[in-house]
Design an enzyme around this catalytic site. Sequence first.
Site, PDB file in Angstrom:
ATOM      1  N   LYS A  71     -18.491 -10.849 -21.730  1.00 58.22           N
ATOM      2  CA  LYS A  71     -18.341 -11.881 -22.756  1.00 58.22           C
ATOM      3  C   LYS A  71     -18.375 -13.251 -22.091  1.00 58.22           C
ATOM      4  CE  LYS A  71     -14.402 -12.826 -24.876  1.00 58.22           C
ATOM      5  NZ  LYS A  71     -13.226 -12.647 -25.744  1.00 58.22           N
ATOM      6  N   ARG A 115     -10.396  -7.835 -31.530  1.00 53.66           N
ATOM      7  CA  ARG A 115      -9.732  -7.139 -30.417  1.00 53.66           C
ATOM      8  C   ARG A 115      -8.363  -7.723 -30.124  1.00 53.66           C
ATOM      9  NH1 ARG A 115      -8.729 -11.206 -26.471  1.00 53.66           N
ATOM     10  NH2 ARG A 115     -10.463 -11.443 -24.982  1.00 53.66           N
ATOM     11  N   GLN A 143      -6.729 -16.699 -35.904  1.00 59.01           N
ATOM     12  CA  GLN A 143      -6.179 -15.489 -35.290  1.00 59.01           C
ATOM     13  C   GLN A 143      -5.116 -14.825 -36.163  1.00 59.01           C
ATOM     14  OE1 GLN A 143      -7.118 -13.892 -32.676  1.00 59.01           O
ATOM     15  NE2 GLN A 143      -8.228 -15.315 -31.351  1.00 59.01           N
ATOM     16  N   ASP A 164       3.610 -22.717 -40.271  1.00 59.37           N
ATOM     17  CA  ASP A 164       2.622 -23.601 -39.663  1.00 59.37           C
ATOM     18  C   ASP A 164       2.897 -25.021 -40.132  1.00 59.37           C
ATOM     19  OD1 ASP A 164      -0.560 -23.107 -38.449  1.00 59.37           O
ATOM     20  OD2 ASP A 164      -0.012 -25.061 -39.264  1.00 59.37           O
ATOM     21  N   GLY A 223      -0.676 -16.626 -28.154  1.00 58.30           N
ATOM     22  CA  GLY A 223      -1.300 -17.941 -28.087  1.00 58.30           C
ATOM     23  C   GLY A 223      -1.672 -18.420 -26.707  1.00 58.30           C
ATOM     24  N   ALA A 224      -0.884 -18.061 -25.695  1.00 59.88           N
ATOM     25  CA  ALA A 224      -1.126 -18.590 -24.354  1.00 59.88           C
ATOM     26  C   ALA A 224      -2.333 -17.914 -23.713  1.00 59.88           C
ATOM     27  CB  ALA A 224       0.110 -18.388 -23.481  1.00 59.88           C
ATOM     28  N   ASP A 225      -3.362 -18.717 -23.407  1.00 63.03           N
ATOM     29  CA  ASP A 225      -4.553 -18.193 -22.745  1.00 63.03           C
ATOM     30  C   ASP A 225      -5.036 -19.131 -21.649  1.00 63.03           C
ATOM     31  OD1 ASP A 225      -5.480 -20.273 -24.268  1.00 63.03           O
ATOM     32  OD2 ASP A 225      -7.075 -19.158 -25.253  1.00 63.03           O
ATOM     33  N   LYS A 229       0.259 -23.265 -21.141  1.00 65.75           N
ATOM     34  CA  LYS A 229       0.614 -22.896 -22.511  1.00 65.75           C
ATOM     35  C   LYS A 229       1.879 -22.040 -22.499  1.00 65.75           C
ATOM     36  CE  LYS A 229      -3.952 -23.232 -24.658  1.00 65.75           C
ATOM     37  NZ  LYS A 229      -4.950 -22.572 -25.515  1.00 65.75           N
ATOM     38  N   SER A 299       0.136 -11.201 -24.229  1.00 66.46           N
ATOM     39  CA  SER A 299      -1.272 -10.809 -24.287  1.00 66.46           C
ATOM     40  C   SER A 299      -2.160 -11.978 -23.915  1.00 66.46           C
ATOM     41  CB  SER A 299      -1.614 -10.334 -25.706  1.00 66.46           C
ATOM     42  OG  SER A 299      -2.992 -10.108 -25.846  1.00 66.46           O
TER      43      SER A 299
END
Length: 333
Positions: A71, A115, A143, A164, A223-225, A229, A299
Amino acid sequence: MQTLLLTDDDVDENARMDRVIEAVEGAFTAYQRGDAQMPPKSYIDLPQHNGDFRSMPAYLDTGSFEAAGIKWVNVHTDNPTDHDLPTVMGTMIYSDPTTAFPLAIMDGTTLTMKRTGAAAAVATDHLAIDGARSLGIVGAGVQSYTQLEAIATVRDIEEVVVSDLDEERTAAFVDAFDDRFDVRAGSISAAGHCDVLSTVTPSTEPIVGPNDVGDHTHVNAMGADAAGKHELADDLLLDAAVVIDDHEQCTHSGEINVPYAEGTLGDDDVYGEIGEIVVGARAGRSDSDGVTGVSVFDSTGLAIQDVATAHVVYEQAAAADNGSPFDLLGLDG
């Protein structure tokens, strides 16, 4: 031979969530057992464009299927305002491991959402209480939709609380699901006191503290990628059973990356990896000697999940004659 071109609508149509969850769980199993290859995610930083590229290759053999792919995905923060383009766009190349033939080129953005939801569902299935009926979501962006879709596949979710700062996004989420669930807007604490909580924000400052969750809440920290973050307070993480998807990625760019870099949280504070729980090497929630209090799934999103989901999409699309076949390599001429 033909390569199948699959648009975002094609991916959405053919990514049946129950099958994607099963495939992603199979990917975690293969990775844990050493039947997968996943080189580290590589980054190309482009500060002059306020963005970056990320490449994510993987191969896996689950015993049920063998798959490989890569990807190519970006994060360009200024895209929506300056170029009328999405912040994140992805392209997936799905290949035959035996011959290396490119079986499909497909939209990677919808694939990623599917995914990511499936990964949260796998973790929820192993770490949430059996009778979980309520789901809280912090962050009503794209998401959030697949979080609910996926988690409702593994638990009989009835009540949904979404929090939110953007009232329009919150209202859109409620409107999308109010015919299927008892869904309402609420505070972070109201969302966090549900049986399951998914956080899907880009926050760099903790927004969920230990008093914002219930005694047995399972939290999917999605959220943390990227480095810096951080959605969950350090004391929440230190008191919880923290389960990660991959040590290298989580300590670099996952929910634990900030406290880990600061030395606040160490390896001894991590309960285990999701693969260990999936294969039964470490106890989950339902086991007598397993998790009993708050649990957190950190994740970051793994390339094996993308490849597993691409397998589901390609197989379904090929069987249903979906997509647009074309002679990419000129072998039919």
